[in-house]
Design a protein around this motif. Structure first.
Motif, mmCIF file in Angstrom:
data_model
loop_
_atom_site.group_PDB
_atom_site.id
_atom_site.type_symbol
_atom_site.label_atom_id
_atom_site.label_comp_id
_atom_site.label_asym_id
_atom_site.label_seq_id
_atom_site.Cartn_x
_atom_site.Cartn_y
_atom_site.Cartn_z
ATOM 1 N N SER A 44 33.356 -62.992 65.998
ATOM 2 C CA SER A 44 31.978 -63.472 65.844
ATOM 3 C C SER A 44 31.094 -63.079 67.020
ATOM 4 O O SER A 44 29.864 -63.093 66.906
ATOM 5 C CB SER A 44 31.977 -65.000 65.688
ATOM 6 N N GLU A 69 35.059 -63.896 57.680
ATOM 7 C CA GLU A 69 34.596 -62.976 56.642
ATOM 8 C C GLU A 69 33.957 -63.714 55.475
ATOM 9 O O GLU A 69 32.908 -63.299 54.973
ATOM 10 C CB GLU A 69 35.778 -62.129 56.144
ATOM 11 N N SER A 122 42.431 -53.715 59.768
ATOM 12 C CA SER A 122 41.127 -53.976 60.357
ATOM 13 C C SER A 122 41.329 -54.739 61.668
ATOM 14 O O SER A 122 42.434 -55.203 61.967
ATOM 15 C CB SER A 122 40.253 -54.797 59.413
ATOM 16 N N ASP A 150 34.637 -56.941 66.713
ATOM 17 C CA ASP A 150 34.876 -56.062 65.567
ATOM 18 C C ASP A 150 34.104 -54.744 65.690
ATOM 19 O O ASP A 150 34.224 -53.882 64.818
ATOM 20 C CB ASP A 150 34.494 -56.770 64.262
ATOM 21 N N SER A 166 40.319 -57.669 62.399
ATOM 22 C CA SER A 166 40.682 -59.064 62.119
ATOM 23 C C SER A 166 42.094 -59.185 61.564
ATOM 24 O O SER A 166 42.784 -60.180 61.809
ATOM 25 C CB SER A 166 39.689 -59.683 61.127
ATOM 26 N N ARG A 216 40.625 -65.712 57.712
ATOM 27 C CA ARG A 216 39.641 -65.234 56.736
ATOM 28 C C ARG A 216 38.267 -65.856 56.907
ATOM 29 O O ARG A 216 37.273 -65.324 56.407
ATOM 30 C CB ARG A 216 40.140 -65.531 55.320
#
Length: 479
Positions: A418, A220, A43, A422, A45, A217
């Motif tokens: 943020s 998420e 992904s 993404d 991230s 993490r």
């Protein structure tokens, strides 16, 4: 009186090649990241773990690598490091899933952590008989670092564009085997008695890895989530345990008294913040070129070459002269502030930007800042250390740079995600995310420059001070 090694210059070639490859390992994967992301299912991230898996292990085990070099013998550790590096490269090249790739990168980090300090120890052994020769050897060895960064960018683009991303790891196998064959040129040193602080090495590496994992993490699961809080608390406990261990064991990895060395503390803080600003810039600039501007792997690598060439020229030919004239403090502080200016400029990149207008000038300003600060910070950290602690001081400053790189990349990746990084395919959102990361990196660099100006002692101030008495463990460090 030690005997001068008649093959020392050939041995230097082997050591410089090792430095070249260790540094290339952090740059060659940059332009391959998007292809690896597609093939291995990372992904947006998770992608940073391809870089951080290497850097965390490398930085966390550098002190252990230095200690093992002293006890087992630098040549043996150098050979072991290359054997492990080759094994990690095989795993990384053969990976079919994301987690296997991360394991391969971590194994490469173990190899690098053994190669880097043992190479420096061998260099000192070969040339310490003559300060002039040592200075020349250090300059050539140091030049291998920016050369490795430059070659990594170029070769990463070539391999990814016309062969496959696996070749960014396959290349280490023949070079590693050739290096192992050439280690007969290196001096052999008998092992000596002493203990290895394994518990300390495990505590510091686990603490750093857990801290980065928590920051990665957090976007998420939430910054206020119980899991995030427990992970950060666990990381703090492990790192605190490391310092407790260093005070309690007879032969620690990092005797706390070393922090009494003049400017070691302030130089390491500068290196931490330099890594936390520079490496994320490199990472996100690669992604901007490929994911926003649509560059292929080779074009992206070529776009970064002017920046790396400038780094190599300044680090090898100009920065040392400037340091001789102005001293370390102005160059470190000025370099960090120039880097911050370049990052602010990069933050203005638009979704429809062009390389010549929006990327090239800003990236060159950032590279200028990096080239001004890096070597003076390294020298400032090591120059006040007594001979018996020079290797330790070198290990610490390399560790802090890599730790700063990993934590900075994790934090700024969280910030970028943020703000839209993404949203693959949404060019304005991606650009907003990358711009936020550039601004965050600029703040880090600017803070580093200001702190350096406020707390670091100048060369003139150090020269006017009388040598301090030998410190006891736990005494306050000099900055």
């Amino acid at each position: 009186m030690s005997t001068v090694n008649p093959r020392r210059w050939w041995a230097l070639v082997v050591l410089a090649a090792a430095q070249f490859m260790v540094i290339m390992d952090t740059s060659i994967i940059g332009v391959a990241l998007p292809e690896m992301q597609k093939d291995l299912g990372f992904s947006q991230s998770e992608l940073q773990w391809i870089f951080n898996a290497y850097v965390i292990v490398f930085g966390g085990l550098l002190l252990l690598g230095g200690r093992l070099s002293d006890l087992v013998g630098a040549r043996r550790i150098f050979v072991s490091g290359w054997a492990i590096m080759i094994a990690g490269s095989v795993v990384a090249a053969a990976a079919q899933t994301a987690w296997v790739e991360i394991v391969g990168r971590a194994v490469q980090g173990v190899g690098g952590a053994l190669i880097a300090p043992s190479a420096m120890t061998l260099l000192m052994m070969l040339f310490m008989h003559d300060p002039k020769e040592l200075g020349k050897a250090m300059a050539l060895y140091g030049a291998a670092a920016p050369a490795g960064g430059t070659a990594g960018v170029f070769l990463g683009g070539v391999f990814t564009e016309w062969m496959s991303w696996q070749w960014v790891f396959i290349i280490y196998i023949p070079i590693g085997l050739a290096t192992l064959a050439a280690t007969k040129l290196l001096p052999d040193v008998a092992s000596r008695r002493g203990s290895v602080d394994i518990l300390g090495a495990v505590a510091v590496t686990a603490g750093l890895a857990l801290a980065v994992f928590a920051v990665v993490r957090a976007p998420e699961v939430g910054w206020g989530a119980t899991a995030t809080i427990l992970e950060l608390v666990g990381a703090a406990v492990l790192l605190g345990l490391f310092f407790v261990i260093q005070k309690s064991v007879r032969e620690p990895l990092m005797p706390l008294s070393v922090w009494r060395v003049p400017r070691l503390g302030s130089a390491n803080l500068a290196m931490t913040l330099l890594g936390a600003a520079w490496i994320p810039m490199w990472y996100f600039l690669n992604l901007y070129l490929q994911q926003v501007l649509g560059y292929g792997a080779f074009a992206s690598g070529a776009a970064l070459l002017p920046m790396t060439v400038l780094l190599m020229i300044f680090m090898t030919a100009i920065t040392a002269r400037l340091m001789g004239r102005f001293g370390a403090k102005p160059l470190i502080a000025g370099g960090l502030l120039v880097l911050a200016a370049g990052l602010v400029w990069l933050a203005a990149v638009p979704p429809t930007g062009t390389f010549l207008v929006d990327v090239l000038p800003a990236s060159l300003v950032a590279a200028l800042g990096m080239s001004l600060a890096y070597i003076p910070a390294m020298i400032a950290a090591m120059s006040g250390a007594p001979q018996e602690q020079a290797g330790l001081a070198s290990g610490i400053v390399n560790t802090t740079y890599n730790v700063g790189s990993a934590l900075g990349l994790a934090a700024l990746t969280a910030l970028a995600l943020s703000q839209g990084a993404d949203q693959l395919g949404d060019l304005p959102a991606l650009t907003d995310g990358f711009s936020a990361a550039f601004i965050g990196a600029a703040v880090i660099a600017a803070v580093g420059g200001v702190i350096t100006l406020l707390v670091m002692k100048s060369d003139k101030a150090l020269a006017s001070e009388s040598p301090a008495p030998a410190p006891q463990q736990g005494e306050k460090a000099s900055v």
